[in-house]
Enzyme design. Structure first.
Site, PDB file in Angstrom:
ATOM      1  N   SER A 236      -6.560  11.967   0.439  1.00  0.00           N
ATOM      2  CA  SER A 236      -6.174  11.254  -0.770  1.00  0.00           C
ATOM      3  C   SER A 236      -5.894  12.248  -1.897  1.00  0.00           C
ATOM      4  CB  SER A 236      -7.272  10.246  -1.121  1.00  0.00           C
ATOM      5  OG  SER A 236      -6.830   9.271  -2.018  1.00  0.00           O
ATOM      6  N   ASP A 460      -0.510   2.285   3.985  1.00  0.00           N
ATOM      7  CA  ASP A 460      -1.600   2.777   3.140  1.00  0.00           C
ATOM      8  C   ASP A 460      -1.364   2.273   1.722  1.00  0.00           C
ATOM      9  OD1 ASP A 460      -3.238   4.334   1.421  1.00  0.00           O
ATOM     10  OD2 ASP A 460      -3.233   6.001   2.843  1.00  0.00           O
ATOM     11  N   HIS A 488      -6.289   3.260   4.404  1.00  0.00           N
ATOM     12  CA  HIS A 488      -6.118   4.511   3.672  1.00  0.00           C
ATOM     13  C   HIS A 488      -6.533   5.686   4.539  1.00  0.00           C
ATOM     14  CE1 HIS A 488      -5.758   7.194   0.377  1.00  0.00           C
ATOM     15  NE2 HIS A 488      -7.022   7.244   0.032  1.00  0.00           N
TER      16      HIS A 488
END
Length: 519
Positions: A236, A460, A488
């Site tokens: 991320s 995502d 995710h």
């Protein structure tokens, strides 16, 4: 007052959370299956000081004082300059944890990890859930390193509010009607008070909480661990941190995996739009699945069910639902609960429970999800992720959109994410942050770096797939791996195609074929 004054995308960064948010449900904790281990030496290899400027040598030559922590890990602190351009301004401390290679006494090297955020604790990730962060074959051959970036967790940290003030900031319902100038002014005042508290309580570090400084800290950690190149697994926001490292130190890049990428070239306004559309898409995927279950509280087509959910959000916006602890569930907290559950398909059942209860006037499960997202447990906040998150984003992202750009963005969001859009907009808190941003938004090429593997998941919601495609294209040595699916991030999620590609790259140094698509 003009009730149609342009509204910035308030959630522009509010959902680039990390690996833990993508996977943990309701309990708010992970239990890694950590094998028993006999006491081992806690020393490091000689530091790598090649090419280091003379005024920085004292940092790169420091000796680490390791100690056993949590029985099976080694812990230490690394001293770094507060300001890399002027070390005379003082020092900060960086908290580091090491999980020794489980299958060898001669590991390939160190594998630094970052769970995202910005603001998520890398120390906690490895201490509490190393087997979730890194697959077993990789743990066998690498010393896995977690660290709290500057401003985060156990490192020298950003501090703003106590639990009571944080509750009011995150959960209190505005007094003024949504979308009016009075509402905007009320929220800006809240944001200004929050920023002032952060400045007052953080001992002067706010101007230096930037991703570029954190990337320079990573190079210091790499060097004092004795590694001549950086091996890194970033999730991320951790992809932006890793890409920034590659930009600054391309010749030091070893084996880098960037999973769930952020596009470093797009503005904060574009981030907000793309995420809003991404969560609308994930919400539609959830709704399609929900409608196949008799327990689903919605009926009809996906479009009809989404319209009903929109009506539910509008209802709690008008008439908030009281919770047993005295808090009131309004549309903003309900949207936070929805966002929290959309990070992982494994959490969809909890979203069904929450929405079923809200339809019956019960806010309990919705608050559990919102509290999980905010890392709140039993009325206390378990870390400073919210504070660090704001500090990084307000320093990294210029606030430079024109009113026309904002109006165009709002129109696009309302067209492509009609359920999410009403609760995705509002004044940008970075407009009133105590310090101006120093970051830039530009493509990162990292010319001369070794192959860098970028993993993207097709639906995502937090870091939409298009960002991974873009980052892989920008990087001169980028290699794209696609996971087809929901949720995710993609590695270590049970997709054997993705896992095999990443493990082969990390263990053997052989990158996967660019464009590998894993169904």
């Amino acid at each position: 007052m003009n009730p149609t004054r342009p509204r910035r995308l308030r959630r522009a960064f509010a959902v680039v959370a990390g690996l833990v948010a993508a996977s943990v449900v309701l309990s708010g904790c992970l239990s890694g299956m950590i094998p028993d281990a006999s006491p081992r030496p806690t020393s490091s290899k000689a530091a790598d000081t090649d090419g280091v400027a003379e005024n920085l040598l004292p940092y790169y030559e420091q000796t680490l004082d390791w100690s056993v922590c949590n029985e099976t890990f080694d812990c230490t602190t690394v001293t770094a300059p507060l300001d890399w351009t002027d070390p005379s301004k003082g020092d900060i401390e960086l908290s580091v944890i090491r999980s020794r290679a489980e299958g060898t006494t001669e590991p390939i090297g160190s594998l630094l990890t970052n769970p995202g955020g910005p603001g998520a604790s890398g120390v906690a990730l490895i201490r509490d859930s190393v087997s979730f962060a890194v697959s077993d074959p990789v743990r066998q051959q690498f010393d896995v390193i977690g660290f709290d970036p500057r401003g985060v967790g156990e490192s020298t940290s950003v501090t703003c509010y106590d639990a009571g003030d944080m509750d009011a900031y995150l959960y209190d319902i505005p007094e003024n009607p949504r979308g009016t100038d009075a509402w905007t002014d009320e929220l800006l005042e809240r944001h200004q008070d929050f920023g002032a508290a952060c400045d007052e309580n953080s001992d002067g570090i706010l101007p230096y909480i930037t991703t570029e400084n954190a990337a320079r800290d990573i190079d210091l950690i790499r060097a004092v661990l004795g590694d001549t190149q950086l091996n890194y697994l970033g999730y991320s926001y951790g992809t932006f941190l890793g890409a920034t490292y590659a930009k600054l130190f391309p010749d030091k890049v070893g084996r880098l995996v960037l999973d769930g990428a952020i596009d470093p070239s797009i503005s904060g306004l574009d981030v907000g739009i793309t995420q809003g559309v991404g969560f609308e898409s994930a919400l539609r995927a959830y709704m399609a699945d929900c409608l196949t279950d008799d327990e689903c509280p919605f009926r009809g087509t996906v479009d009809e069910a989404m319209a009903d959910l929109g009506a539910l959000l509008a209802s709690v916006d008008r008439d908030p639902i009281p919770n047993a602890d005295g808090r009131m569930l309004g549309a903003d907290s309900l949207m936070t609960a929805i966002v929290a559950a959309l990070y992982s398909q494994d959490s969809w059942d909890y979203l069904t429970m929450a929405l079923t209860d809200v339809l019956q006037g019960n806010a309990d499960v919705a608050f559990q999800l919102a509290d999980f997202y905010n890392n709140r447990q039993d009325g206390a906040y378990l870390d400073n992720q919210t504070e660090a998150f704001r500090a990084y984003n307000c320093m990294d992202y210029p606030v430079d959109a024109t009113e026309q750009e904002e109006a165009d963005a709002t129109a696009l969001l309302e067209a492509e994410a009609p359920t999410v859009a009403p609760y995705w907009q509002g004044p940008d808190p970075c407009e009133v942050w105590p310090y101006p941003p120093t970051g830039v938004r530009e493509p990162i090429t990292a010319q001369g770096a070794a192959p860098i593997v970028v993993v993207g998941t097709t639906n995502d919601p937090a870091t939409p797939y298009e960002w991974s495609v873009s980052l892989a294209d920008q990087l001169s040595s980028g290699v794209l791996v696609t996971r087809v699916g929901e949720g995710h991030t993609g590695y270590n999620k049970g997709n054997s195609c993705v896992d095999s590609a990443i493990e082969t790259y990390l263990l053997d140094g052989t990158p996967p074929e660019d464009g590998l698509r894993c169904e």
